[in-house]
Motif scaffolding. Sequence first.
Motif, short mmCIF file in Angstrom:
data_model
loop_
_atom_site.label_atom_id
_atom_site.label_comp_id
_atom_site.label_asym_id
_atom_site.label_seq_id
_atom_site.Cartn_x
_atom_site.Cartn_y
_atom_site.Cartn_z
N ASN A 102 22.70 78.28 62.82
CA ASN A 102 23.41 77.08 62.36
C ASN A 102 23.23 76.88 60.85
O ASN A 102 24.17 76.52 60.14
CB ASN A 102 22.90 75.85 63.11
N ALA A 103 22.00 77.10 60.39
CA ALA A 103 21.73 76.94 58.96
C ALA A 103 22.52 77.94 58.13
O ALA A 103 23.13 77.59 57.11
CB ALA A 103 20.23 77.08 58.70
N GLU A 104 22.52 79.19 58.56
CA GLU A 104 23.26 80.22 57.81
C GLU A 104 24.74 79.86 57.69
O GLU A 104 25.35 80.04 56.62
CB GLU A 104 23.10 81.58 58.47
N ALA A 105 25.31 79.36 58.76
CA ALA A 105 26.74 79.02 58.75
C ALA A 105 27.06 77.95 57.72
O ALA A 105 28.18 77.91 57.18
CB ALA A 105 27.17 78.55 60.14
N SER A 106 26.11 77.08 57.43
CA SER A 106 26.34 76.03 56.43
C SER A 106 25.90 76.43 55.03
O SER A 106 26.49 75.99 54.04
CB SER A 106 25.61 74.74 56.84
N ILE A 107 24.87 77.25 54.94
CA ILE A 107 24.33 77.63 53.63
C ILE A 107 25.27 78.60 52.92
O ILE A 107 25.44 78.52 51.69
CB ILE A 107 22.93 78.23 53.78
N ARG A 108 25.87 79.51 53.65
CA ARG A 108 26.75 80.49 53.01
C ARG A 108 27.89 79.83 52.21
O ARG A 108 28.16 80.23 51.07
CB ARG A 108 27.30 81.47 54.04
N PRO A 109 28.58 78.83 52.75
CA PRO A 109 29.63 78.18 51.94
C PRO A 109 29.07 77.51 50.68
O PRO A 109 29.76 77.47 49.65
CB PRO A 109 30.22 77.15 52.91
N ILE A 110 27.84 77.00 50.75
CA ILE A 110 27.23 76.39 49.56
C ILE A 110 27.01 77.46 48.50
O ILE A 110 27.28 77.24 47.31
CB ILE A 110 25.90 75.70 49.93
N LEU A 111 26.54 78.64 48.92
CA LEU A 111 26.31 79.72 47.97
C LEU A 111 27.62 80.23 47.38
O LEU A 111 27.70 80.57 46.19
CB LEU A 111 25.55 80.86 48.66
N GLU A 112 28.65 80.29 48.22
CA GLU A 112 29.96 80.73 47.73
C GLU A 112 30.54 79.74 46.72
O GLU A 112 31.19 80.14 45.74
CB GLU A 112 30.92 80.93 48.91
N ALA A 113 30.30 78.45 46.95
CA ALA A 113 30.81 77.43 46.04
C ALA A 113 29.98 77.32 44.77
O ALA A 113 30.44 76.75 43.77
CB ALA A 113 30.84 76.07 46.75
N ASN A 114 28.76 77.86 44.80
CA ASN A 114 27.86 77.80 43.65
C ASN A 114 27.31 79.20 43.37
O ASN A 114 26.13 79.48 43.62
CB ASN A 114 26.71 76.83 43.91
N PRO A 115 28.13 80.10 42.83
CA PRO A 115 27.68 81.47 42.61
C PRO A 115 26.56 81.61 41.59
O PRO A 115 25.96 82.68 41.46
CB PRO A 115 28.96 82.18 42.13
N SER A 116 26.26 80.53 40.87
CA SER A 116 25.16 80.57 39.90
C SER A 116 23.79 80.52 40.56
O SER A 116 22.78 80.84 39.93
CB SER A 116 25.29 79.39 38.92
N ILE A 117 23.74 80.12 41.84
CA ILE A 117 22.45 80.02 42.54
C ILE A 117 21.82 81.41 42.67
O ILE A 117 22.47 82.35 43.12
CB ILE A 117 22.62 79.37 43.92
N GLU A 118 20.56 81.51 42.30
CA GLU A 118 19.82 82.77 42.38
C GLU A 118 18.62 82.70 43.32
O GLU A 118 18.10 83.74 43.73
CB GLU A 118 19.33 83.19 40.99
N VAL A 119 18.18 81.50 43.65
CA VAL A 119 16.97 81.33 44.46
C VAL A 119 17.29 80.42 45.64
O VAL A 119 17.88 79.35 45.46
CB VAL A 119 15.82 80.71 43.63
N VAL A 120 16.91 80.86 46.83
CA VAL A 120 17.11 80.06 48.04
C VAL A 120 15.75 79.84 48.70
O VAL A 120 15.02 80.81 48.98
CB VAL A 120 18.07 80.75 49.03
N ILE A 121 15.40 78.58 48.94
CA ILE A 121 14.10 78.23 49.52
C ILE A 121 14.31 77.46 50.81
O ILE A 121 14.94 76.39 50.82
CB ILE A 121 13.25 77.39 48.55
#
Length: 400
Positions: free
Chosen positions: A261-280
Amino acid sequence: MRKWMPDRAKMEKSGFLTILCVFGMFILLLGGTQNAASLPYRLQRVLLHSAQRMFLPGTLYEDSEIKKPAATWITEQVFFWFPLGEYLESRSIYEGNVEDEETIARILESQADDGHLVEVTGDGTAEVPVQETVENIVPPTGQPVLDMSIEKLRDFDYLLSNFYIVDSTTMIGPEQLNPDDLLNRSMKIDPGTGEPKILIFHTHSQEEFADSIPGDPSTSIVGIGEYLTQLLNAKGIPTIHDVGVYDIINGQLDRSNAYENAEASIRPILEANPSIEVVIDLHRDGVAEGTHLVTEIGGKPTAKIMYFNGLSRTRANGDIDYLYNPYIQDNLAFSLQMQIASETLYPGFARRIYLRGYRYNLHLMPKSLLIEAGAQTNTVEEMRNAMEVLAETLHHVLIG
């Protein structure tokens, strides 16, 4: 409750073998070659022999050719005429990582439940209030207890026994824990662009502490993540915080699919913010009620933390293909550099890195980090103090 699902691969194989048997019987009965001409007679003997063995065993004479049950004999004949069927049957035995749906579900469920107590708390949907006070600097304390020279770290046994806990379900070797490789991988980021660089989220949003207020997410792991977000932003590292709830299904605590469930929501956030380099992925651990994971840093009681890695490999199944992670070595590099920085700056703050067999969404980014901060026996104050130390450590590793 998980519903039983038929294994499609087994059904297909059974259907295929059934067809082979039908065609095999057809050839056995009709013949077609010189050898086939005698097969109807041999089949009759085997069937009569099996009936005699079942109903009149005392009168049985054991013919050396037909001691086997009729079903076994017929199967062997089919494989003789259709060797492809035997090849497929034997190949399925030796193929690695071939697991049925129930086994996959069990592994994913084990991943979801690893190391955490199951607690039923509030629904976690309320907004997290912004904390007014953000402390920026926690000075280093004490002297490292461990020898962290590269010469010492190249001793695999020393590195493993002093920096890691390897779960009994998995294994790791010196080719993966190569300090020259792991410590030379750059974790540095450039925060100067002003765009988000770090994403913090919580697979298990319902985790609480000894003095948490039920239903108040500011006193849960979500509130602790919000405080860490504020600290990192105050240090000039643009950070965003996802407060999505992934472990509540139909109003009930359910962690069985929390990582998916988390992956399904986190991936769109990463796609919308390609500048993100670190995920915690920030968690709190579950320990025995008599265990208190606390140390003192800067005169404050501070919850201890633990960096956590998934290896996508178990002793029982080897490499788990459907939990593939191309960034395992980067994940290991990140956690080891954080561990060494923690021990250098704040001895006793970090427990040993825990290595487990599954994936835990660490495949989302090379610089992915799962942190177990404190436990249910820590107080909210101890957790907030730990975030101040963690923020300093992250700044040291990511910015320098």
